[in-house]
Design a protein around this motif. Structure first.
Motif, PDB file in Angstrom:
ATOM      1  N   UNK A  37     -11.886 -40.786  18.387  1.00 12.27           N
ATOM      2  CA  UNK A  37     -11.972 -42.085  17.698  1.00 12.27           C
ATOM      3  C   UNK A  37     -10.685 -42.903  17.721  1.00 12.27           C
ATOM      4  N   UNK A  38      -9.558 -42.276  18.098  1.00 16.91           N
ATOM      5  CA  UNK A  38      -8.318 -43.033  18.067  1.00 16.91           C
ATOM      6  C   UNK A  38      -7.116 -42.121  17.915  1.00 16.91           C
ATOM      7  N   UNK A  39      -6.106 -42.592  17.175  1.00 15.89           N
ATOM      8  CA  UNK A  39      -4.880 -41.822  17.032  1.00 15.89           C
ATOM      9  C   UNK A  39      -4.362 -41.872  15.603  1.00 15.89           C
ATOM     10  N   UNK A  40      -3.542 -40.882  15.257  1.00 15.76           N
ATOM     11  CA  UNK A  40      -2.896 -40.813  13.950  1.00 15.76           C
ATOM     12  C   UNK A  40      -1.628 -39.992  14.126  1.00 15.76           C
ATOM     13  N   UNK A  41      -0.896 -39.779  13.048  1.00 14.34           N
ATOM     14  CA  UNK A  41       0.378 -39.071  13.093  1.00 14.34           C
ATOM     15  C   UNK A  41       0.210 -37.729  12.397  1.00 14.34           C
ATOM     16  N   UNK A  42       0.760 -36.678  12.978  1.00 15.84           N
ATOM     17  CA  UNK A  42       0.597 -35.337  12.414  1.00 15.84           C
ATOM     18  C   UNK A  42       1.958 -34.660  12.260  1.00 15.84           C
ATOM     19  N   UNK A  43       2.148 -34.051  11.093  1.00 12.80           N
ATOM     20  CA  UNK A  43       3.366 -33.301  10.782  1.00 12.80           C
ATOM     21  C   UNK A  43       2.960 -31.852  10.568  1.00 12.80           C
ATOM     22  N   UNK A  44       3.603 -30.936  11.260  1.00 18.21           N
ATOM     23  CA  UNK A  44       3.242 -29.520  11.168  1.00 18.21           C
ATOM     24  C   UNK A  44       4.536 -28.710  11.090  1.00 18.21           C
ATOM     25  N   UNK A  45       4.749 -28.048   9.970  1.00 14.45           N
ATOM     26  CA  UNK A  45       5.999 -27.306   9.785  1.00 14.45           C
ATOM     27  C   UNK A  45       5.771 -26.053   8.970  1.00 14.45           C
ATOM     28  N   UNK A  46       6.653 -25.103   9.122  1.00  5.29           N
ATOM     29  CA  UNK A  46       6.580 -23.889   8.338  1.00  5.29           C
ATOM     30  C   UNK A  46       6.968 -24.145   6.892  1.00  5.29           C
ATOM     31  N   UNK A  47       6.442 -23.328   6.008  1.00  2.00           N
ATOM     32  CA  UNK A  47       6.699 -23.514   4.588  1.00  2.00           C
ATOM     33  C   UNK A  47       8.178 -23.341   4.256  1.00  2.00           C
ATOM     34  N   UNK A  48       8.912 -22.623   5.109  1.00  3.58           N
ATOM     35  CA  UNK A  48      10.324 -22.379   4.862  1.00  3.58           C
ATOM     36  C   UNK A  48      11.141 -23.667   4.877  1.00  3.58           C
ATOM     37  N   UNK A  49      10.671 -24.693   5.575  1.00  2.00           N
ATOM     38  CA  UNK A  49      11.393 -25.965   5.591  1.00  2.00           C
ATOM     39  C   UNK A  49      11.370 -26.645   4.228  1.00  2.00           C
ATOM     40  N   UNK A  50      10.394 -26.309   3.410  1.00  3.12           N
ATOM     41  CA  UNK A  50      10.260 -26.938   2.095  1.00  3.12           C
ATOM     42  C   UNK A  50      10.873 -26.098   0.985  1.00  3.12           C
ATOM     43  N   UNK A  51      10.865 -24.792   1.140  1.00  4.04           N
ATOM     44  CA  UNK A  51      11.543 -23.898   0.198  1.00  4.04           C
ATOM     45  C   UNK A  51      12.435 -22.974   1.031  1.00  4.04           C
ATOM     46  N   UNK A  52      13.586 -23.486   1.456  1.00  4.02           N
ATOM     47  CA  UNK A  52      14.446 -22.752   2.393  1.00  4.02           C
ATOM     48  C   UNK A  52      14.766 -21.336   1.917  1.00  4.02           C
ATOM     49  N   UNK A  53      14.597 -20.402   2.847  1.00  3.39           N
ATOM     50  CA  UNK A  53      14.911 -19.012   2.559  1.00  3.39           C
ATOM     51  C   UNK A  53      13.789 -18.230   1.923  1.00  3.39           C
ATOM     52  N   UNK A  54      12.758 -18.941   1.435  1.00  5.46           N
ATOM     53  CA  UNK A  54      11.692 -18.253   0.719  1.00  5.46           C
ATOM     54  C   UNK A  54      10.367 -18.274   1.467  1.00  5.46           C
ATOM     55  N   UNK A  55      10.311 -18.999   2.586  1.00  6.55           N
ATOM     56  CA  UNK A  55       9.064 -19.087   3.339  1.00  6.55           C
ATOM     57  C   UNK A  55       8.531 -17.743   3.795  1.00  6.55           C
ATOM     58  N   UNK A  56       9.355 -16.913   4.445  1.00 11.22           N
ATOM     59  CA  UNK A  56       8.844 -15.602   4.882  1.00 11.22           C
ATOM     60  C   UNK A  56       8.349 -14.748   3.727  1.00 11.22           C
ATOM     61  N   UNK A  57       9.082 -14.802   2.575  1.00 13.51           N
ATOM     62  CA  UNK A  57       8.655 -14.019   1.414  1.00 13.51           C
ATOM     63  C   UNK A  57       7.310 -14.508   0.884  1.00 13.51           C
ATOM     64  N   UNK A  58       7.149 -15.833   0.772  1.00 16.82           N
ATOM     65  CA  UNK A  58       5.880 -16.380   0.280  1.00 16.82           C
ATOM     66  C   UNK A  58       4.737 -16.035   1.223  1.00 16.82           C
ATOM     67  N   UNK A  59       5.000 -16.150   2.530  1.00 19.59           N
ATOM     68  CA  UNK A  59       3.967 -15.796   3.512  1.00 19.59           C
ATOM     69  C   UNK A  59       3.582 -14.340   3.384  1.00 19.59           C
TER      70      UNK A  59
END
Length: 267
Positions: A37-59
């Protein structure tokens, strides 16, 4: 309670930034996505970028929890049987969902859908963004395709707001969300558990109590529609940084709230 990180500061525009002009690429890392249908913008990042150092633990904790619950007749620490759908859901078929819309009345377009999903064994934050009103249809087509494999949705007030909103906007564009989605709404569970212990059960109140995290200079939900309209009108993405971060942090908080509840922790 676990030791929690220091309060998070949202990089929001201030009065001193009024004369600054930013493109979307200046404030968020993402890519244009093209669908039929068209185009849009997509952001895809690991959770660690938002809570640095804690992403692997949360996962690790979250994936371990889902595997533990798989096939259980009774979910531990679930007095009101809110989380029973998790016992029937494979990790790859679960999605946390949070939306941002261009207004507060039914029928106004949405422009941002945030998701947390498990991809390749990792918790990832995926945000689908319409850069103007014409990109909503493409965004929703992509979301419709993503939801083919989703069996359970977790939201905060999503039974009243997010999921009905998505369904209505999909119908408007000629798509129909699959039937039979199971839905866990953390607002209702938060009220059942904490209404006598907290001043209210809003998500950011739970975030402070459970995650030990406060927000500084965070854009409010009431300000988001007008800030987005300004972006579409002027092309200046100075406020989009705060909107995207606000949405992503809401999603991460939901993950942490689920873990807190189902690991049997108490306030």
């Amino acid at each position: 309670m676990l030791e929690m990180p220091a309060p998070s500061v949202v990089p929001r525009a201030t009065a001193n930034d009024a004369r600054l002009r930013f493109t979307l690429d200046d404030v968020v890392r993402g890519r244009e996505t093209i669908v039929p249908p068209g185009r849009f913008f997509q952001i895809n990042r690991g959770i660690d970028e938002l809570v640095p150092g804690r992403g692997p633990e949360l996962t690790r904790r979250f994936v371990k929890l889902l595997h533990k619950l798989n096939g259980q007749a009774v979910v531990d620490h679930d007095e009101f049987e809110t989380f029973q759908p998790l016992s029937r859901t494979q990790p790859a078929c679960l999605a946390f969902v949070d939306i941002e819309a261009t207004g507060f009345t039914p029928g106004t377009p949405l422009f941002l859908v945030g998701l947390v999903m498990i991809e390749d064994g990792q918790l990832r934050v995926r945000q689908l963004l319409a850069r103007d009103y014409t990109e909503e249809g493409a965004l929703l087509f992509h979301l419709w395709k993503l939801f083919v494999d989703v069996r359970t949705v977790i939201s905060f007030n999503g039974k009243t707001y997010d999921l009905p909103y998505i369904r209505d906007r999909m119908v408007y564009h000629g798509y129909r969300m699959g039937e039979g989605l199971e839905h866990i709404d953390l607002l209702h569970e938060g009220r059942r558990r904490y209404k006598d212990r907290l001043v209210n059960c809003k998500l950011q109140t739970l975030e402070r109590a459970i995650c030990g995290r406060g927000r500084v200079e965070d854009i409010t939900g009431a300000e988001i529609p007008e800030a987005y309209h300004d972006f579409v009108r002027t092309g200046n993405a100075v406020e989009m940084r705060g909107i995207v971060h606000h949405n992503a942090l809401d999603l991460v908080t939901m993950v942490e709230v689920v873990l807190f509840m189902l690991e049997g922790r108490t306030l």
